[in-house]
Scaffold this motif. Sequence first.
Motif, short mmCIF file in Angstrom:
data_model
loop_
_atom_site.label_atom_id
_atom_site.label_comp_id
_atom_site.label_asym_id
_atom_site.label_seq_id
_atom_site.Cartn_x
_atom_site.Cartn_y
_atom_site.Cartn_z
N HIS A 19 -19.52 -11.93 13.09
CA HIS A 19 -18.75 -12.53 12.00
C HIS A 19 -17.25 -12.42 12.26
CE1 HIS A 19 -19.39 -8.27 11.03
NE2 HIS A 19 -18.18 -8.31 10.50
N ILE A 20 -16.49 -13.18 11.46
CA ILE A 20 -15.03 -13.16 11.53
C ILE A 20 -14.49 -12.82 10.14
CG2 ILE A 20 -12.93 -14.48 11.98
CD1 ILE A 20 -14.69 -16.37 13.70
N HIS A 21 -13.62 -11.82 10.06
CA HIS A 21 -12.91 -11.49 8.83
C HIS A 21 -11.59 -12.27 8.80
CE1 HIS A 21 -15.41 -8.05 7.62
NE2 HIS A 21 -15.45 -7.73 8.90
N MET A 22 -11.25 -12.83 7.63
CA MET A 22 -9.94 -13.47 7.48
C MET A 22 -9.56 -13.57 6.02
SD MET A 22 -10.62 -17.50 8.44
CE MET A 22 -10.85 -17.17 10.18
N THR A 23 -8.26 -13.73 5.77
CA THR A 23 -7.76 -13.90 4.41
C THR A 23 -7.86 -15.37 4.01
OG1 THR A 23 -5.50 -14.39 5.13
CG2 THR A 23 -6.08 -12.04 4.80
N ARG B 13 -16.07 -14.78 7.04
CA ARG B 13 -15.96 -14.04 5.78
C ARG B 13 -14.51 -14.07 5.34
NH1 ARG B 13 -19.05 -8.42 7.17
NH2 ARG B 13 -21.14 -9.22 7.59
N VAL B 14 -14.27 -14.53 4.13
CA VAL B 14 -12.91 -14.68 3.62
C VAL B 14 -12.71 -13.79 2.39
CG1 VAL B 14 -11.18 -16.29 2.73
CG2 VAL B 14 -12.84 -17.06 4.45
N ARG B 15 -11.65 -12.97 2.43
CA ARG B 15 -11.31 -12.12 1.30
C ARG B 15 -9.85 -11.71 1.41
NH1 ARG B 15 -15.37 -7.25 0.21
NH2 ARG B 15 -13.71 -5.93 1.02
N GLU B 16 -9.20 -11.51 0.28
CA GLU B 16 -7.77 -11.20 0.26
C GLU B 16 -7.44 -9.93 1.05
OE1 GLU B 16 -5.06 -12.52 -0.62
OE2 GLU B 16 -5.47 -14.13 -2.02
N ASP B 17 -8.33 -8.94 1.01
CA ASP B 17 -8.01 -7.65 1.64
C ASP B 17 -8.56 -7.52 3.06
OD1 ASP B 17 -10.64 -7.62 0.81
OD2 ASP B 17 -10.60 -5.56 0.06
N TYR B 18 -8.92 -8.63 3.69
CA TYR B 18 -9.39 -8.58 5.08
C TYR B 18 -8.22 -8.73 6.04
CZ TYR B 18 -14.41 -8.96 4.00
OH TYR B 18 -15.69 -8.73 3.57
N ALA B 19 -8.44 -8.27 7.28
CA ALA B 19 -7.50 -8.51 8.38
C ALA B 19 -8.21 -9.38 9.41
CB ALA B 19 -7.07 -7.19 9.01
N GLN C 270 -10.38 -3.05 9.63
CA GLN C 270 -10.27 -3.61 8.29
C GLN C 270 -9.55 -2.65 7.35
OE1 GLN C 270 -10.97 -6.87 7.52
NE2 GLN C 270 -11.14 -6.83 9.75
N PRO C 271 -8.61 -3.15 6.56
CA PRO C 271 -7.82 -2.29 5.66
C PRO C 271 -8.69 -1.43 4.76
CG PRO C 271 -6.90 -4.51 5.72
CD PRO C 271 -8.20 -4.57 6.47
N GLY C 272 -8.35 -0.14 4.68
CA GLY C 272 -9.06 0.78 3.81
C GLY C 272 -10.30 1.41 4.40
N GLN C 273 -10.76 0.90 5.54
CA GLN C 273 -11.96 1.44 6.17
C GLN C 273 -11.58 2.42 7.29
OE1 GLN C 273 -15.04 -1.42 7.11
NE2 GLN C 273 -14.38 -2.80 5.49
N PHE C 274 -12.44 3.41 7.50
CA PHE C 274 -12.10 4.44 8.49
C PHE C 274 -13.34 5.06 9.12
CE2 PHE C 274 -12.44 6.42 4.32
CZ PHE C 274 -13.19 7.56 4.55
N ALA C 275 -13.14 5.60 10.32
CA ALA C 275 -14.17 6.40 10.99
C ALA C 275 -14.06 7.82 10.47
CB ALA C 275 -13.98 6.35 12.49
N ALA C 276 -15.18 8.39 10.08
CA ALA C 276 -15.20 9.75 9.54
C ALA C 276 -15.63 10.76 10.60
CB ALA C 276 -16.13 9.83 8.33
#
Length: 220
Positions: A152-156, A189-195, A69-75
């Motif tokens: 769940h499913i992420h999508m724009t 799950r729908v949001r503009e910044d999802y992939a 997902q955009p902006g998220q990362f493993a630390a």
Amino acid sequence: MNMLKKEETVNYITELVLKEILAQGLTLEQNKTKIPVSISARHIHLKKEDLEMLFGSGHELTRVKDISQPGQFAAEEKVTLVGPKGKIENVRVLGPLRKETQIEISITDARTLGIKPVVRDSGNVDGTPGLTIIGPKATLQLEKGCIVAQRHIHMTPKDAVEYGVKDGQKVMVKCLNDRGGIFDNVFVRVREDYALDMHIDTDEANAFSIGNGEIMEILK
């Protein structure tokens, strides 16, 4: 914003996206069904106060690699989870920081720790079990926040139009590999910044012999 208002807002945005696409004379590949899948291993999201307690005042997460997902990362940071019956070491922290600390584990992990597995959508942590979290600088007793993430499913919004689904809708998803099988109660799950990506945990992936990047099919 409560859940109902959030879904209404997202679905309104989806309708606006569709109208804008049609107004510009663009075309949509409607009735899509195929989606990629990612396997989510156990991890923890931390709020700022808990990060600094566990790793020291002023500490900031060290990015290792981006995730789906955009902006998220493993630390680089890791912690140990301790429950009534056992512990799990080297649990990775994911960034960025959240407003509330949340631990995501599998049902197998819950049994190892000795806590009741509670399946929840991310962010819905009321009434969930807590755990002891051990970091390099301190030990934190979390009163709530340990969940088994609802698949769940992420999508724009554009994806939602093309797949014919809405935010908050539950769908069925078919596994297309040799083992086969169908996942029920998969949240959209729908949001503009999802992939576009479906998320399942390690228990679910092992049961269906699924690997990262495999293609699944939405049945609705």
